[in-house]
Design an enzyme around this catalytic site. Structure first.
Site, mmCIF file in Angstrom:
data_model
loop_
_atom_site.group_PDB
_atom_site.id
_atom_site.type_symbol
_atom_site.label_atom_id
_atom_site.label_comp_id
_atom_site.label_asym_id
_atom_site.label_seq_id
_atom_site.Cartn_x
_atom_site.Cartn_y
_atom_site.Cartn_z
ATOM 1 N N HIS A 127 0.827 -1.204 0.000
ATOM 2 C CA HIS A 127 0.000 0.000 0.000
ATOM 3 C C HIS A 127 0.863 1.255 0.000
ATOM 4 C CE1 HIS A 127 -4.133 -1.685 1.075
ATOM 5 N NE2 HIS A 127 -3.339 -2.742 1.037
ATOM 6 N N ASP B 54 -5.070 6.308 1.961
ATOM 7 C CA ASP B 54 -5.319 4.918 1.600
ATOM 8 C C ASP B 54 -6.761 4.561 1.944
ATOM 9 O OD1 ASP B 54 -5.367 1.855 2.239
ATOM 10 O OD2 ASP B 54 -3.508 2.162 1.143
ATOM 11 N N ASP C 115 -8.899 -8.757 -3.659
ATOM 12 C CA ASP C 115 -9.140 -8.550 -5.089
ATOM 13 C C ASP C 115 -8.364 -9.520 -5.971
ATOM 14 O OD1 ASP C 115 -6.717 -7.371 -4.251
ATOM 15 O OD2 ASP C 115 -6.666 -6.101 -6.022
ATOM 16 N N GLN C 116 -7.550 -10.363 -5.365
ATOM 17 C CA GLN C 116 -6.642 -11.206 -6.145
ATOM 18 C C GLN C 116 -7.375 -12.205 -7.040
ATOM 19 O OE1 GLN C 116 -4.155 -12.805 -3.029
ATOM 20 N NE2 GLN C 116 -3.755 -10.736 -2.253
#
Length: 375
Positions: free
Chosen positions: A18, A117, A287-288
């Site tokens: 991140h 973030d 999200d992978q």
């Protein structure tokens, strides 16, 4: 700040995957004349060294890290925690809200914009109390175009193998002959997963670099991150094992790399695409899974290897996939499609490209907001 230099506060989430892309975006903003303050806690300050050395105008706001019963003393980055530590870290950082508000109210020329973030949800409360309007969703952002080995090698921490040694090892390999294996800065394989992966790498006969993260605080060290004792000696010369951080951008850009076995985190996905490297997918969370589907089904630059954070692959099947990734019948097709996507990505960040124009529009908006505050 003046109209030409709007002031922005950057709030990164303390995880390697991140922080680094947000710092890359910060670098782009500085290049466009934006004044920057970055909020960090003390132990995360060294991660900014490379950025600060190149951009001495950047200011830092260093606040003490709040204590939390689930976070060991001295730990301020989730790279030192198991995956379950994300939730504790998100909650804990919310305690910084009041110190940030106090800093804003006492600053002679406070920021007109906050770039945060998405895991720092308390940022919205700060913006509301300070009267800062809109949410912008920006990204993805590619790293600055640079071939600075020293800069790229230490972006995320120390490594068990010097970057110069890794690159020298790759220089001795044939083009597109090496499989790079890495599951990001957070995932740690179970011992059974690691054993099957090691057996598969051995059986495949391919040359490889294995970037393996050690067990973290909160993991039972006997169950995670242990590479089989026989492995490194048996594959010596054909394989290179790197513990902890590896200079992934430099590795992927090397002509010897033919495929990338990845967890499909968005940073790894982008870095592989910008290098034109086809992939083997092993998504593990978040999200992978969607990223893997995008790579395999839509863009056809990857093949599925495994799926799931606890799934143990079959070593025979994985060995076959590893070999096919650099020597199979469809290798050239995947490599060609990856090369085409690389061109699209590079064109996007060039002057006149979509990413370039979007960044320019964002900076223009920052200047307009700063002007409104001055008035």
């Amino acid at each position: 700040m003046s109209e030409n230099h709007p002031h922005v506060l950057i709030l990164p989430y303390p995880a390697q995957g991140h922080m680094l892309p947000l710092l890359d975006f910060t670098h782009q903003l500085v290049n466009n004349g934006v004044a920057i303050t970055i909020l960090v806690t003390p132990k995360n300050l060294p991660i900014l060294d490379h950025l600060l050395s190149r951009n001495p105008s950047i200011k830092t706001l260093v606040l003490p890290f709040p204590s939390h019963p689930s976070i060991p003393a001295g730990v301020e980055n989730v790279k030192d925690l198991p995956a379950s530590g994300f939730r504790s870290m998100m909650y804990n950082l919310g305690k910084l809200r009041d110190p940030i508000l106090e800093w804003f109210r006492n600053h002679p020329s406070p920021p007109s914009t906050i770039i945060s973030d998405m895991l720092l949800g308390f940022t919205h409360e700060i913006a509301t109390q300070l009267g800062i309007r809109r949410v912008w969703s920006v990204g993805p952002v590619l790293p600055p175009g640079e071939d600075d080995v020293s800069g790229q090698s230490n972006r995320g921490g120390s490594s068990s193998v010097l970057t110069s040694e890794i690159l020298a090892w790759l220089d001795k390999c044939e083009d597109h002959s090496v499989v790079y294996v890495c599951f990001g800065s957070q995932a740690v394989l179970t011992n059974k997963q690691m054993e099957e992966l090691a057996i598969a790498l051995d059986k495949s006969g391919v040359k490889f670099i294995l970037s393996a993260k050690r067990a973290l605080k909160g993991h039972a060290s006997n169950d995670y991150g242990v590479i089989p004792s026989w492995f490194e000696e048996k594959v010596a010369g054909r394989g290179l094992v790197v513990r902890d951080w590896s200079p992934q951008v430099l590795i992927l850009k090397h002509q010897a790399i033919g495929a990338f076995l990845t967890h499909c985190g968005w940073n790894s996905t982008l870095e592989s695409l910008i290098a034109g490297v086809p992939m083997l997918t092993w998504p593990m969370g978040a999200d992978q899974f969607a990223n893997a589907n995008l790579l395999v089904d839509e863009h056809e630059v990857a093949i599925r290897a495994c799926e799931g954070a606890q799934t143990v692959p079959n070593s025979d099947e994985l060995a076959k996939l590893l070999a096919e990734a650099v020597q199979g019948n469809n290798v050239e097709e995947r490599r060609l499609r990856a090369s085409e996507l690389r061109k699209v990505a590079i064109n996007g960040i060039k002057e006149g490209g979509n990413s370039f124009k979007d960044l320019a529009a964002f900076v223009k908006h920052l200047r307009e907001e700063a002007t409104k505050i001055e008035v």
